[in-house]
Design a protein around this motif. Structure first.
Motif, PDB file in Angstrom:
ATOM      1  N   ASN A 143      24.476 -13.265 -17.425  1.00 37.56           N
ATOM      2  CA  ASN A 143      23.857 -13.137 -18.735  1.00 37.56           C
ATOM      3  C   ASN A 143      22.444 -13.693 -18.653  1.00 37.56           C
ATOM      4  O   ASN A 143      22.239 -14.903 -18.601  1.00 37.56           O
ATOM      5  CB  ASN A 143      24.669 -13.883 -19.799  1.00 37.56           C
ATOM      6  CG  ASN A 143      24.293 -13.443 -21.198  1.00 37.56           C
ATOM      7  OD1 ASN A 143      23.277 -12.782 -21.402  1.00 37.56           O
ATOM      8  ND2 ASN A 143      25.118 -13.801 -22.163  1.00 37.56           N
ATOM      9  N   ILE A 186      22.992  -8.527 -17.789  1.00 39.73           N
ATOM     10  CA  ILE A 186      22.676  -8.017 -19.117  1.00 39.73           C
ATOM     11  C   ILE A 186      21.602  -8.921 -19.707  1.00 39.73           C
ATOM     12  O   ILE A 186      21.529 -10.115 -19.393  1.00 39.73           O
ATOM     13  CB  ILE A 186      23.898  -7.929 -20.045  1.00 39.73           C
ATOM     14  CG1 ILE A 186      24.529  -9.299 -20.285  1.00 39.73           C
ATOM     15  CG2 ILE A 186      24.911  -6.943 -19.497  1.00 39.73           C
ATOM     16  CD1 ILE A 186      25.581  -9.307 -21.373  1.00 39.73           C
ATOM     17  N   SER A 223      27.154  -7.106 -26.683  1.00 46.51           N
ATOM     18  CA  SER A 223      26.887  -7.591 -25.325  1.00 46.51           C
ATOM     19  C   SER A 223      28.165  -7.605 -24.496  1.00 46.51           C
ATOM     20  O   SER A 223      28.141  -7.310 -23.293  1.00 46.51           O
ATOM     21  CB  SER A 223      26.282  -8.999 -25.378  1.00 46.51           C
ATOM     22  OG  SER A 223      24.961  -8.967 -25.885  1.00 46.51           O
ATOM     23  N   ALA A 226      28.756  -4.201 -23.051  1.00 48.28           N
ATOM     24  CA  ALA A 226      27.899  -3.949 -21.887  1.00 48.28           C
ATOM     25  C   ALA A 226      28.441  -4.659 -20.654  1.00 48.28           C
ATOM     26  O   ALA A 226      28.448  -4.097 -19.549  1.00 48.28           O
ATOM     27  CB  ALA A 226      26.476  -4.403 -22.185  1.00 48.28           C
ATOM     28  N   ALA A 227      28.906  -5.890 -20.828  1.00 49.13           N
ATOM     29  CA  ALA A 227      29.497  -6.632 -19.706  1.00 49.13           C
ATOM     30  C   ALA A 227      30.761  -5.942 -19.198  1.00 49.13           C
ATOM     31  O   ALA A 227      31.002  -5.864 -17.985  1.00 49.13           O
ATOM     32  CB  ALA A 227      29.804  -8.063 -20.120  1.00 49.13           C
ATOM     33  N   VAL A 245      20.100  -5.373 -23.725  1.00 54.51           N
ATOM     34  CA  VAL A 245      21.013  -5.112 -24.841  1.00 54.51           C
ATOM     35  C   VAL A 245      20.347  -5.778 -26.040  1.00 54.51           C
ATOM     36  O   VAL A 245      20.770  -6.812 -26.541  1.00 54.51           O
ATOM     37  CB  VAL A 245      22.417  -5.694 -24.575  1.00 54.51           C
ATOM     38  CG1 VAL A 245      23.407  -5.235 -25.664  1.00 54.51           C
ATOM     39  CG2 VAL A 245      22.936  -5.295 -23.196  1.00 54.51           C
TER      40      VAL A 245
END
Length: 252
Positions: A143, A186, A223, A226-227, A245
Motif C-alpha cells: 500500500n 496500490i 482499495s 484493487a488489492a 486508486v
C-alpha cells in the motif's frame, strides 16, 4: 461473520494483511476471506482479533509492530504454522504523522513514519518472500499512496516514504519475477479511513469533499477490491505496477 467462498477468487490461498484492524486493511481481510482465502489479520492496535472474529475459523489475529524484525518473522511463522503456506502479503500498515512544513518536522517524527511505512514494507517482503518461494510463488501488494507519485503539501516525509514504497515495489518485482512472485502497489488517494478522521464503516460528512476529480472520498472497500485483483490469478501478467486508486487525483 464473513463467510468464505470455497470457489472464490482466492480459494486455497493464504494471505497476511497488516493494518487489518481498521480501514483498508480490515476491508481487505473481510473481502479476501469472502473470496476463499485464509487470512492472518495483523495489527498493532489490538483490533486485529476483532477483524479475525468477524471472519471466523478462516482467520487468526496476530499483534505485530511491522517495524520490528522479530515481530514480523513471528507474523509470517504464524501464517505458515496455522495454515501451512503463504501465498499473499498485503503490506497495508502505515500512518501519515502530523502534517507540517518540512523544516518543522522533528527527527523522531521522521524516523517513526519511515520505520512503519518503508521499513515495515521491507521487513514484510524480506520474511514473506522465502515462505512464498517455498509454496511455489505468490503475490505481494504494497500500500503506497497517490502522495508517493505526486507529493502532498505538508506531508513531505509521508510522501517520501510512500515514494520509497513505489520504488521498492518495482525493484523487488524485478528481483523475483522469474521465481513466480509478483510485487505490485496500490496508490490510494484521499480515502475515508481513521487516518482521515472517519469512524469505521461511517460515511463521509456531506460537503466535506477532497480535491479529487471524481469529487468524493475513496472508500476502504474500493482499495480492497484493487488489492484483491492484484492478489489473485486474474492479474497474473502484472508485476512492478503502482496502480492509482485515487479518483483521478494523479491524472489531474
Amino acid at each position: 461473520m464473513s463467510e468464505s467462498e470455497p470457489g472464490g477468487r482466492l480459494a486455497g490461498k493464504v494471505a497476511v494483511i497488516t493494518g487489518a484492524g481498521s480501514g483498508i486493511g480490515r476491508a481487505s481481510a473481510l473481502l479476501f476471506a469472502r473470496e476463499g482465502a485464509k487470512v492472518v489479520c495483523a495489527d498493532i492496535s489490538g483490533r486485529e482479533e476483532k477483524t479475525a472474529a468477524e471472519i471466523g475459523a478462516a482467520a487468526i489475529g496476530v499483534r505485530v509492530d511491522v517495524a520490528n524484525s522479530v515481530a514480523v518473522q513471528g507474523m509470517i511463522a504464524a501464517a505458515v504454522d496455522t495454515f501451512g503456506r503463504l501465498d499473499i502479503l498485503f503490506n497495508n500498515a502505515g500512518f501519515s504523522g502530523e502534517p507540517a512544513p518540512l523544516a518543522e518536522i522533528g527527527e523522531d517524527a521522521f524516523d517513526a513514519v519511515v520505520a512503519v511505512n518503508l521499513k515495515g514494507v521491507f521487513l514484510g517482503m524480506k520474511y514473506a518472500i522465502p515462505a512464498m518461494l517455498a509454496a511455489g510463488g505468490g503475490s505481494v501488494i504494497n500500500n503506497a499512496s497517490a502522495s508517493g507519485l505526486v507529493g502532498w503539501k505538508s506531508l513531505a516525509v509521508y510522501s517520501a516514504s510512500k515514494g520509497g514504497v513505489v520504488q521498492m515495489t518495482k525493484s523487488a518485482a524485478l528481483d523475483y519475477a522469474k521465481q513466480g512472485i509478483r510485487v505490485n502497489a496500490i496508490c490510494p488517494g484521499m480515502t475515508w479511513t481513521g487516518l482521515a478522521g472517519g469512524a469505521e464503516d461511517s460515511a463521509p460528512p456531506a460537503g466535506m469533499v477532497p480535491p479529487q476529480p471524481l469529487n468524493r472520498w475513496g472508500m476502504p472497500n474500493e482499495s480492497a477490491t484493487a488489492a484483491l485483483f492484484l492478489a489473485g490469478d486474474e492479474s497474473s501478467f502484472i508485476t512492478g505496477a503502482a496502480i492509482p486508486v485515487d479518483g483521478g487525483y494523479v491524472a489531474r
